[in-house]
Motif scaffolding. Structure first.
Motif, mmCIF file in Angstrom:
data_model
loop_
_atom_site.group_PDB
_atom_site.id
_atom_site.type_symbol
_atom_site.label_atom_id
_atom_site.label_comp_id
_atom_site.label_asym_id
_atom_site.label_seq_id
_atom_site.Cartn_x
_atom_site.Cartn_y
_atom_site.Cartn_z
ATOM 1 N N ASN A 1 -30.526 7.477 8.032
ATOM 2 C CA ASN A 1 -29.306 8.269 8.269
ATOM 3 C C ASN A 1 -29.425 9.606 7.554
ATOM 4 O OD1 ASN A 1 -28.461 5.537 9.034
ATOM 5 N ND2 ASN A 1 -26.433 6.436 9.173
ATOM 6 N N LEU A 2 -29.724 10.628 8.329
ATOM 7 C CA LEU A 2 -29.914 11.975 7.768
ATOM 8 C C LEU A 2 -28.728 12.851 8.163
ATOM 9 C CD1 LEU A 2 -31.542 14.271 6.486
ATOM 10 C CD2 LEU A 2 -32.795 14.485 8.641
ATOM 11 N N TYR A 3 -28.112 13.434 7.158
ATOM 12 C CA TYR A 3 -26.929 14.262 7.393
ATOM 13 C C TYR A 3 -27.241 15.710 7.015
ATOM 14 C CZ TYR A 3 -24.761 9.602 7.258
ATOM 15 O OH TYR A 3 -24.437 8.289 7.492
ATOM 16 N N ILE A 4 -26.690 16.640 7.756
ATOM 17 C CA ILE A 4 -26.879 18.064 7.448
ATOM 18 C C ILE A 4 -25.541 18.642 6.988
ATOM 19 C CG2 ILE A 4 -27.576 20.321 8.387
ATOM 20 C CD1 ILE A 4 -29.880 18.266 8.338
ATOM 21 N N ASN A 5 -25.575 19.246 5.794
ATOM 22 C CA ASN A 5 -24.399 19.935 5.242
ATOM 23 C C ASN A 5 -23.178 19.036 5.097
ATOM 24 O OD1 ASN A 5 -25.817 22.318 4.944
ATOM 25 N ND2 ASN A 5 -25.343 23.005 7.017
ATOM 26 N N ARG A 6 -23.420 17.784 4.739
ATOM 27 C CA ARG A 6 -22.308 16.878 4.395
ATOM 28 C C ARG A 6 -22.846 15.803 3.466
ATOM 29 N NH1 ARG A 6 -20.921 11.885 8.113
ATOM 30 N NH2 ARG A 6 -21.221 11.043 6.037
ATOM 31 N N LYS A 7 -21.910 15.033 2.920
ATOM 32 C CA LYS A 7 -22.321 13.982 1.979
ATOM 33 C C LYS A 7 -23.164 12.911 2.680
ATOM 34 C CE LYS A 7 -18.081 11.366 2.607
ATOM 35 N NZ LYS A 7 -17.106 10.468 2.049
ATOM 36 N N CYS A 8 -23.873 12.102 1.875
ATOM 37 C CA CYS A 8 -24.764 11.104 2.493
ATOM 38 C C CYS A 8 -24.151 9.709 2.512
ATOM 39 C CB CYS A 8 -26.140 11.115 1.826
ATOM 40 S SG CYS A 8 -26.157 10.664 0.085
ATOM 41 N N THR A 9 -22.867 9.594 2.189
ATOM 42 C CA THR A 9 -22.155 8.317 2.325
ATOM 43 C C THR A 9 -21.152 8.455 3.468
ATOM 44 O OG1 THR A 9 -20.530 9.095 0.725
ATOM 45 C CG2 THR A 9 -22.318 7.730 -0.132
ATOM 46 N N GLY A 10 -20.568 7.298 3.845
ATOM 47 C CA GLY A 10 -19.431 7.356 4.773
ATOM 48 C C GLY A 10 -19.797 7.309 6.237
ATOM 49 N N ALA A 11 -20.806 6.510 6.613
ATOM 50 C CA ALA A 11 -21.134 6.351 8.031
ATOM 51 C C ALA A 11 -19.977 5.669 8.752
ATOM 52 C CB ALA A 11 -22.398 5.506 8.176
ATOM 53 N N LEU A 12 -19.711 6.136 9.960
ATOM 54 C CA LEU A 12 -18.638 5.543 10.770
ATOM 55 C C LEU A 12 -19.240 4.674 11.868
ATOM 56 C CD1 LEU A 12 -16.350 8.674 11.320
ATOM 57 C CD2 LEU A 12 -15.784 6.630 9.980
#
Ligand SMILES: NC(=O)c1ccc[n+]([C@@H]2O[C@H](COP(=O)([O-])OP(=O)(O)OC[C@H]3O[C@@H](n4cnc5c(N)ncnc54)[C@H](O)[C@@H]3O)[C@@H](O)[C@H]2O)c1
Ligand SMILES: N[C@@H](CCC=O)C(=O)O
Length: 522
Positions: A474-485
């Motif tokens: 799970n790679l996120y850009i410009n946001r936190k790395c927790t909190g997948a929906l």
């Protein structure tokens, strides 16, 4: 069961806004109600029987260790064997229940859990130490998993109409996703409702029967879910509830010849052990056991010099310290390009120092960690950190009648340091400096895990390269790395983070089914 709920398109459960006084009051009222029910005894569920044992798991409030949440009966190997036999017998009828009918139990459960949302969150908050937002998000995710997997099972059952096989003359061909058999469900304590519910419901709606062994620190909230499923009329024996010792009951069921699959979420060490034990065949076993293992992480946030530094610092702190860093997705590492290192670190430390520790029921930002073992392990890691980096915030115990630890930040840590490589699973953030964005990504990738990560940048070329080269599930850009929906960010990691499954994704139920092709001459 003949009248079915009308199925609307899937949508995530909204979170509660606790800045509104009415919502805060509703949660406080739920906490008071749950407190009146603390200290009760809870049985095992084995088919139609509710079994009370002399041996008990005592569940306590980690934020106030004198408060007992409940006493939960404890299965031994003989009771696990009894539950296995019931699950095997029930499988013969449950597997014949049509998918739409199985899904209906889930729709009813989701509706009831939604109606009692704060009650579930309040119990979870007291048993696990989550604050209002973290508990609310957990309950919302549990509802999401139920709603999502119910629709997924319906979709899979209609696959021949929606994605027909290639047609050839003279044959009628069909693919049907049939269940596997009896599964052992072993969830962790850190999402004590959402992950427990998601793992169980995915297996059950797919037509399997299960033995649910909850985590020993959060068995009461797991019981509340099992009781809810009983209330909606799920046939007895589909979910058998057998709290017990991981080493005793867990190993027994992992090596049992009739166990068809094991769905595990937890640490790397236990996941690898289960994988190894399950790979051995034993007399009477006629299949290769399927193991779904979702394991730990050493997740991190990379910040380059073009990034919005305020947003990056806020995301680093939220990812590192949400639920005291006790998320597999927790951003326990930050890797910052040297030209903006001092500025980002200063912001991170300032935000961390604002986090106040205290009782979850009073909704402090920082609560306790789960138990004494974790508490001691995390404090040990903080001592290791003192020799591996510069202590910038926190650094020890926090006040309170529970397992409170100060949110702790170390700077100038080398990429190879233990606190940069090992999952601490507590409120400890290690920050490293990289000479440039390429080195920062290489440092991010230099772990045995690969669960979540974030890259902060405004440079499109770098973002594009980061999307290709940052190696995590799970790679996120410009946001936190927790909190997948659920449904939005299917969740699960690479390498030692697990078996590459995606909870809350479109391929998840396939892990609990086998595809049968039937070909009929016409
Ligand atoms: N990848 C993910 O999606 C994900 C999600 C949540 C948590 N986690 C990971 O879970 C860990 C924290 O949870 P935990 O402390 O509950 O993990 P854990 O591995 O200690 O325990 C997980 C479960 O396994 C059981 N268990 C222990 N020994 C066993 C054995 N020999 N056989 C069978 N079962 C056994 C425990 O009782 C518990 O129910 C962290 O490493 C975290 O990263 C991963
Ligand atoms: N799915 C959760 C993490 C689950 C593990 O602890 C997240 O995205 O933060």
């Amino acid at each position: 069961m003949t009248t079915f709920t009308k199925v609307s398109p899937y949508a995530n459960e909204p979170f509660t806004d606790f800045s509104l006084e009415e919502n805060k009051k509703a949660m406080q009222a739920a906490i008071s109600k749950v407190k009146e029910e603390l200290g009760r005894e809870y049985p095992l569920y084995i088919g139609t029987e509710k079994v009370t044992t002399e041996a008990k798991i005592t569940s306590i409030n980690p934020g106030n260790v004198d408060e007992i949440i409940g006493y939960v009966s404890k299965a031994d190997q003989a009771l696990a064997e009894k539950a296995m036999n019931v699950a095997l017998e029930t499988f013969e009828s449950w597997k014949k229940v049509p998918a739409r009918e199985r899904a209906e139990y889930l729709f009813k459960a989701a509706a009831l859990m939604r109606a009692r949302k704060h009650e579930f969150s309040a119990l979870m908050l007291l048993e696990s130490g989550k604050n209002y937002v973290e508990a609310d998000v957990d309950t919302a995710e549990a509802i999401d998993f139920i709603e999502f997997y119910a629709r997924e099972m319906i979709r899979l059952s209609e696959i021949n109409e929606t994605v027909p096989l290639v047609k050839i003359p003279g044959e009628n061909n069909k693919l049907t996703y049939i269940p596997l058999g009896v599964g052992v469900i072993i969830p962790p304590w850190n999402f004590p409702l959402a992950i427990c519910v998601g793992m169980t419901m995915a297996a059950v709606v797919s037509g399997n029967t299960v033995l649910l062994k909850p985590a020993s620190t959060t068995p009461v909230i797991a019981h509340k879910f099992v009781a809810l499923m009983e209330e909606v009329g799920l046939p007895a024996g589909v979910i058998n509830f057998i709290p017990g010792s991981g080493a005793e009951v867990g190993d027994y069921l992992t090596t049992h010849p009739k166990t068809r699959f094991i769905s595990f979420t937890g640490s790397k060490e236990v996941g690898l052990r289960i994988n190894k034990l399950a790979a051995d065949t034993v007399p009477g076993q006629i299949w290769i056991k399927r193991v779904v293992a979702e394991m730990g992480g050493k997740d991190g946030i990379v910040v380059d010099e073009t990034a919005d530094l305020n947003a990056a610092a806020a995301a680093i702190v939220a990812s590192a310290f949400g639920f005291q860093g006790q998320k597999c997705s927790a951003g326990s590492r930050a890797i910052i390009v040297e030209s903006v290192y001092d500025e980002v670190v200063e912001k991170v430390v300032a935000l961390t120092n604002q986090l106040q520790s205290g009782l979850p029921e009073l909704n402090f930002a920082a609560g306790p960690v789960i138990d004494k073992t974790s508490y001691e392990r995390i404090l040990d890691y903080i001592e290791v950190g003192k020799s591996e980096g510069t202590l910038l915030a926190g650094g020890g115990k926090a006040e309170g009648n529970g397992y409170y630890i100060q949110p702790t930040v170390f700077g100038d840590v080398s990429g190879k340091a233990r606190i940069m490589q090992e999952e601490i699973f507590g409120p400890v953030l290690a920050i490293a400096k990289a000479k440039d964005w390429k080195e920062a990504i290489a440092m991010y990738n230099d772990t045995e895990f690969g669960l979540t990560g974030s890259y902060f940048s405004t440079n499109e070329e770098r973002i594009s390269e980061a999307l290709d080269t940052v190696h995590c599930g799970n790679l996120y850009i410009n946001r936190k790395c927790t909190g997948a929906l659920v449904g939005v960010h299917p969740f699960g990691g690479f390498n030692m983070s697990g078996t590459d499954s995606k909870a809350g994704g479109y391929d998840y139920l396939l892990l609990f089914t086998q595809a049968k092709l039937t070909s009929r001459k016409v």
